[in-house]
Design an enzyme around this catalytic site. Structure first.
Site, PDB file in Angstrom:
ATOM      1  N   GLY A   1       0.819  -1.200   0.000  1.00 29.19           N
ATOM      2  CA  GLY A   1       0.000   0.000   0.000  1.00 29.19           C
ATOM      3  C   GLY A   1       0.850   1.246   0.000  1.00 29.19           C
ATOM      4  O   GLY A   1       2.083   1.188   0.153  1.00 29.19           O
TER       5      GLY A   1
ATOM      6  N   PRO B   1       2.522   4.920   1.209  1.00 30.13           N
ATOM      7  CA  PRO B   1       3.135   5.289   2.492  1.00 30.13           C
ATOM      8  C   PRO B   1       2.117   5.906   3.446  1.00 30.13           C
ATOM      9  O   PRO B   1       1.200   6.608   3.029  1.00 30.13           O
ATOM     10  CB  PRO B   1       4.210   6.312   2.084  1.00 30.13           C
ATOM     11  CG  PRO B   1       4.457   6.071   0.636  1.00 30.13           C
ATOM     12  CD  PRO B   1       3.162   5.601   0.058  1.00 30.13           C
TER      13      PRO B   1
ATOM     14  N   VAL C   1      -0.102   4.421   5.497  1.00 30.34           N
ATOM     15  CA  VAL C   1      -1.395   3.792   5.754  1.00 30.34           C
ATOM     16  C   VAL C   1      -1.337   2.812   6.921  1.00 30.34           C
ATOM     17  O   VAL C   1      -2.340   2.172   7.232  1.00 30.34           O
ATOM     18  CB  VAL C   1      -1.922   3.079   4.493  1.00 30.34           C
ATOM     19  CG1 VAL C   1      -2.179   4.081   3.389  1.00 30.34           C
ATOM     20  CG2 VAL C   1      -0.961   1.998   4.024  1.00 30.34           C
ATOM     21  N   GLY C   2      -0.170   2.654   7.564  1.00 28.67           N
ATOM     22  CA  GLY C   2      -0.091   1.839   8.776  1.00 28.67           C
ATOM     23  C   GLY C   2       0.387   0.430   8.564  1.00 28.67           C
ATOM     24  O   GLY C   2       0.013  -0.460   9.336  1.00 28.67           O
TER      25      GLY C   2
ATOM     26  N   THR D   1       3.576  -0.803   8.840  1.00 25.59           N
ATOM     27  CA  THR D   1       4.516  -1.179   9.894  1.00 25.59           C
ATOM     28  C   THR D   1       3.837  -1.285  11.248  1.00 25.59           C
ATOM     29  O   THR D   1       4.058  -2.242  11.997  1.00 25.59           O
ATOM     30  CB  THR D   1       5.667  -0.162   9.951  1.00 25.59           C
ATOM     31  OG1 THR D   1       6.304  -0.097   8.674  1.00 25.59           O
ATOM     32  CG2 THR D   1       6.681  -0.557  11.000  1.00 25.59           C
TER      33      THR D   1
ATOM     34  N   SER E   1      -4.401   3.153 -18.833  1.00 25.31           N
ATOM     35  CA  SER E   1      -5.682   3.531 -18.244  1.00 25.31           C
ATOM     36  C   SER E   1      -6.171   4.917 -18.656  1.00 25.31           C
ATOM     37  O   SER E   1      -7.294   5.297 -18.321  1.00 25.31           O
ATOM     38  CB  SER E   1      -5.589   3.475 -16.714  1.00 25.31           C
ATOM     39  OG  SER E   1      -4.594   4.352 -16.231  1.00 25.31           O
TER      40      SER E   1
ATOM     41  N   LYS F   1      -7.805   4.991  -7.097  1.00 21.76           N
ATOM     42  CA  LYS F   1      -8.250   6.051  -8.007  1.00 21.76           C
ATOM     43  C   LYS F   1      -9.559   6.670  -7.536  1.00 21.76           C
ATOM     44  O   LYS F   1      -9.727   7.903  -7.540  1.00 21.76           O
ATOM     45  CB  LYS F   1      -8.413   5.485  -9.416  1.00 21.76           C
ATOM     46  CG  LYS F   1      -7.110   5.054 -10.066  1.00 21.76           C
ATOM     47  CD  LYS F   1      -7.363   4.416 -11.428  1.00 21.76           C
ATOM     48  CE  LYS F   1      -6.066   3.967 -12.089  1.00 21.76           C
ATOM     49  NZ  LYS F   1      -6.305   3.317 -13.393  1.00 21.76           N
TER      50      LYS F   1
END
Length: 847
Positions: free
Chosen positions: A404, A406, A408-409, A411, A739, A782
């Protein structure tokens, strides 16, 4: 063993005698005796594996050395002695192991059973061997344990044991040795512990003879208590400020290691005539008389490590080489460091975190919910693993990989999992690792060799089943000149192979199968496919505004208030302020930027309070932070009117993009035309794939210009007199991927028709040359980024409907409109609501 009955009807037993000099064997004590081969053959030929160990009188002058208590093993040889030289009492011992490896002698491992009073002694083979007619003196230990009056005495003796351990620790005995010794003292009853403490303390021979003679358990424990107290007082009398410089303590430490190896408490159950081969495996390494204190401590550590059988032979060879090396030799330092690592590693399953804590799945779920908001997919997978572990203790743990953007938790989620399942946690940062030796370790031929990061982590945790967080696994340096570290991880992360992982430094197979590996990455693109095949990928997506609001209120704001010492102020940051920060000052996927903004607000309040204090005003800063205060504290918002505030202009369309770091974002595509010859110009740091999409878009619009009412006939070339220029802003950021296909087609139609597309409408999807809309990835990222930017309507490929149903939060689905398109004509109808295109029959049939 032969039994005789005398006139008084008391039963006497005949047992072969092993005479002991300067030592005494007590009940419940296990030790080793060395006898000649001829005497050993005679003893082993008896019908019973029992012998009678009888000490000689203290004043006996021996003609040859019978036993040396300074040696690792007690040495017994045959000697012609008078019957009066034998003590009146002995200890019945059971032979539990025989070692015949030496050419001229046998080594017996014997266990004291009970004391015996000698009534008569006979000789055999010309006086070379003795047999005793003795009466067993069994201890009434059941009455001892049942007597409530002796409870206080037992507590007192346990307190004495703790004092003894504390003194040994102060003298400098290795903590690993004392920990094992303390467990033995705590797990055995006092009548068993007291004789061991008497032997380990190097007490006088007369005290041991008194303990052997006394059959009263209560009185014997009292006597031993007094002996140990006097021994500790002697040590205190000779105390020195620096223990390492005290010659007395050096002698005591060395003697303690030797006696601890000679005497122990053993509960090995041996049937008659059976010799347990596992007894030798308990202490495979021997302390020699010439060994210094460091080597003695090292050997004790190796014995306590319970090494596997295939490792014992190798370590014995290395240990013998270490004894022969000078201390100052460079190889000696490397070899000693190697043996220290071997002794520190947890080699057996008992050195693991108990699994009983994993049985309460509900408490683990509560812990995960308290630490992290949302992340339902991740929590469900962890709870499934624990449920399997509840059914089967030795289940193979999965190799999880959290992917994911950086912040977002990822670790902190790994730490939370370790806390929830009550295991040791260790983080290994893989970012920038370029050397294979950092994973597999250095070979000991190199100066300064060390184990790899995995073995170092195992040693740091001290258990076989920790939680290892392999952080930033996608940042490993690939194709390095120093080896491939990603390839070195293949064995460790393969459940079928990691039970015998081999580190170059320890050069022994080590079991990593109980380790719960958790990897983190921002993108899967840079992870080699063989390594990725061993990982169970779990996608972590960016947070929505509501999730950021919850995280800020529950975690970020209390954390920053405490960090800045504003607890007394009761600082209030309302929900509308948090949402305003998230919408106008930071639109990241994670919450690190939001935390920095909250920290800036706290610092502003600290400065405000300091100014009022220095000016001696009694007023305190305003507790509540309002939206109007943010511009004064943080400056103008940097994301205002990103989409909704822009005018609708033909030739400008909003698209959706997915970055390599795992973030989603909106992407504005601009097009313009000028006189020319039909050339297409592309700018904005575009890759080959997105350039191909631009050419496909131009070809589709040119082929369908009549149906789109852009040309008067099917043969008219609308681009023959003009050049088209397509630009994607933020030119410093590389862009690639298919895309943007439908967005480019829509942008060209808007440019040529003069009809604008609403800036609150965004789209993503791949387009084919025939106008089919193909599915793309990164839909959740997105859509979330579009929601943060204020987009109200999103055009998606029909095949991506499942991503909206499975991944998008319900609150976002309620605020946005999703339109699913199968072809470009569906896109045109939805994007240009006021521009009705009547399809001719010939074009409909060609679709």
């Amino acid at each position: 063993m032969t039994a005789n009955t005398n006139a008084s009807d008391s039963t006497l037993y005949t047992l072969p005698i092993i005479p002991l000099v300067n030592t005494v064997l007590l009940p419940h004590i296990v030790t080793k005796l060395t006898i000649t081969r001829s005497e050993g053959d005679r003893l082993l030929g008896q019908a019973t594996p029992q012998v009678l160990c009888v000490p000689l009188q203290p004043n006996v002058k021996r003609t040859r050395k019978l036993i040396d208590t300074n040696s690792v093993q007690a040495t017994v040889t045959t000697i012609a002695v008078d019957l009066s030289q034998l003590f009146d009492f002995g200890c019945v011992a059971e032979i539990i192991q025989v070692d015949k490896s030496l050419p001229d002698q046998y080594t017996l491992r014997v266990k004291g059973i009970c004391r015996a009073k000698i009534h008569d002694i006979c000789t055999a083979d010309g006086g070379a061997f003795f047999h005793a007619l003795s009466e067993y003196s069994l201890e009434d230990e059941e009455n001892y344990f049942a007597n409530e009056a002796l409870v206080q005495q037992e507590k007192s003796f346990r307190t004495l044991c703790q004092t003894y351990l504390s003194k040994m620790r102060a003298i400098g005995i290795s903590p690993s040795v004392l920990n094992q010794f303390a467990k033995k003292l705590q797990s055995n009853p006092v009548p068993h512990v007291a004789p061991l403490l008497l032997c380990i303390s190097d007490s006088p021979l007369c005290e041991k003879l008194r303990a052997l003679k006394n059959s009263d358990s209560n009185q014997r424990i009292k006597d031993i208590h007094h002996v140990i107290e006097r021994y500790l007082q002697t040590l205190n009398t000779h105390a020195s400020p620096t223990y390492s410089n005290n010659m007395l303590y050096d002698h005591i430490r060395r003697k303690f290691y030797i006696l601890l190896q000679m005497y122990t408490i053993d509960d090995i159950s041996v049937e008659s005539g059976h010799h347990d081969n596992n007894a030798e495996k308990m202490y495979p390494f021997k302390i020699m008389e010439e060994d210094d204190e460091d080597i003695s401590s090292l050997i004790t550590k190796l014995n306590n490590a319970n090494l596997p059988d295939d490792a014992v032979k190798t370590i014995k060879s290395d240990l013998n080489r270490l004894r022969k090396m000078p201390v100052s030799a460079a190889d000696s330092i490397v070899l000693r460091n190697y043996l220290e690592y071997i002794g520190d590693l947890p080699w057996f399953s008992e050195k693991s975190t108990p699994q009983s804590c994993l049985l309460n799945i509900a408490s683990v779920k509560a812990q995960l919910d308290a630490d992290h908001f949302g992340m339902d997919k991740v929590k469900r997978r962890v709870l499934e693993y624990l449920s399997v572990l509840k059914m089967k203790d030795n289940a193979t743990p999965p190799i999880l990989c959290f992917v994911g953007p950086p912040g977002v938790g990822k670790t902190t989620l790994g730490k939370s999992i370790a806390t929830a399942i009550k295991r040791k946690f260790h983080r290994i940062s893989l970012g920038g690792v370029r050397d294979e030796a950092e994973i597999r370790g250095h070979r000991r031929t190199y100066v300064g060799a060390l184990p790899g990061l995995l073995i170092q982590g195992i040693r740091h945790c001290g258990v076989q089943n920790p939680v290892f967080l392999l952080d930033e696994i996608d940042k490993l340096v690939i194709n390095s000149t120093q080896g491939d570290p990603a390839a070195a991880l293949l064995e460790a992360l393969d459940p079928a192979q990691n039970s015998a992982f081999t580190d170059h430094f320890i050069n022994l197979p080590y079991d990593l199968s109980q380790v719960l590996f958790i990897a983190t990455a921002n993108s899967l693109d840079t992870i080699p496919r063989p390594l990725l095949d061993r990982l169970e990928v779990i996608q972590l997506d960016g947070y929505t505004f509501n999730e950021k609001l919850h995280i800020a209120q529950k975690h970020l704001i209390p954390k920053q208030i405490e960090a800045h010492g504003l607890g007394f102020l009761n600082l209030d940051i309302p929900e509308k302020v948090i949402l305003y920060l998230a919408e106008n000052y930071t639109r990241e996927s994670g919450v690190r930027g939001l935390e920095r903004l909250i920290a800036s607000i706290c610092r502003y309040k600290c400065r405000e309070f300091a100014d009022l204090t220095e000016s001696r005003q009694k007023d305190i800063p305003n507790k509540a932070v309002q939206t109007d205060d943010l511009e004064k504290i943080l400056g103008p918002g940097i994301n205002e009117n990103d989409v909704l505030g822009q005018d609708d202009i033909p030739g400008i369309v909003t698209g959706l993009a997915y970055s390599s770091s795992g973030n989603g974002s909106i992407m504005t595509i601009e097009a313009n035309y000028m006189p020319g010859t039909g050339r297409l110009k592309l700018t904005g740091s575009l890759g080959d794939v997105i350039k191909e999409s631009a050419h496909i878009a131009l070809s589709w619009v040119k082929a369908n210009s009549f149906a789109l009412k852009l040309a008067d006939s099917t043969k008219e070339d609308i681009f023959k007199d003009i050049d088209i220029h397509i630009h994607l802003p933020s030119g410093a950021i590389p862009k690639d991927g298919p895309s943007a296909g439908i967005t480019m087609v829509t942008c060209l139609i808007s440019l040529l028709s003069g009809v604008s597309v609403s800036r609150s409408t965004a789209m993503t999807g791949e387009v084919t040359l025939r106008g089919q809309v193909r599915p793309v990835g990164g839909i959740k990222e997105k859509v979330i980024s579009a929601h943060r930017a204020g987009v109200k309507k999103v055009l998606l490929p029909a095949a991506n409907r499942r991503d909206i149903i499975n991944d998008i939060p319900s609150e976002i689905c309620k605020e946005m409109e999703f339109i699913y398109c199968k072809s470009m004509w569906d896109v045109v109808d939805s994007a240009f609501e006021e521009y009705n295109i009547q399809l001719e029959p010939r074009f409909i049939s060609s679709l």
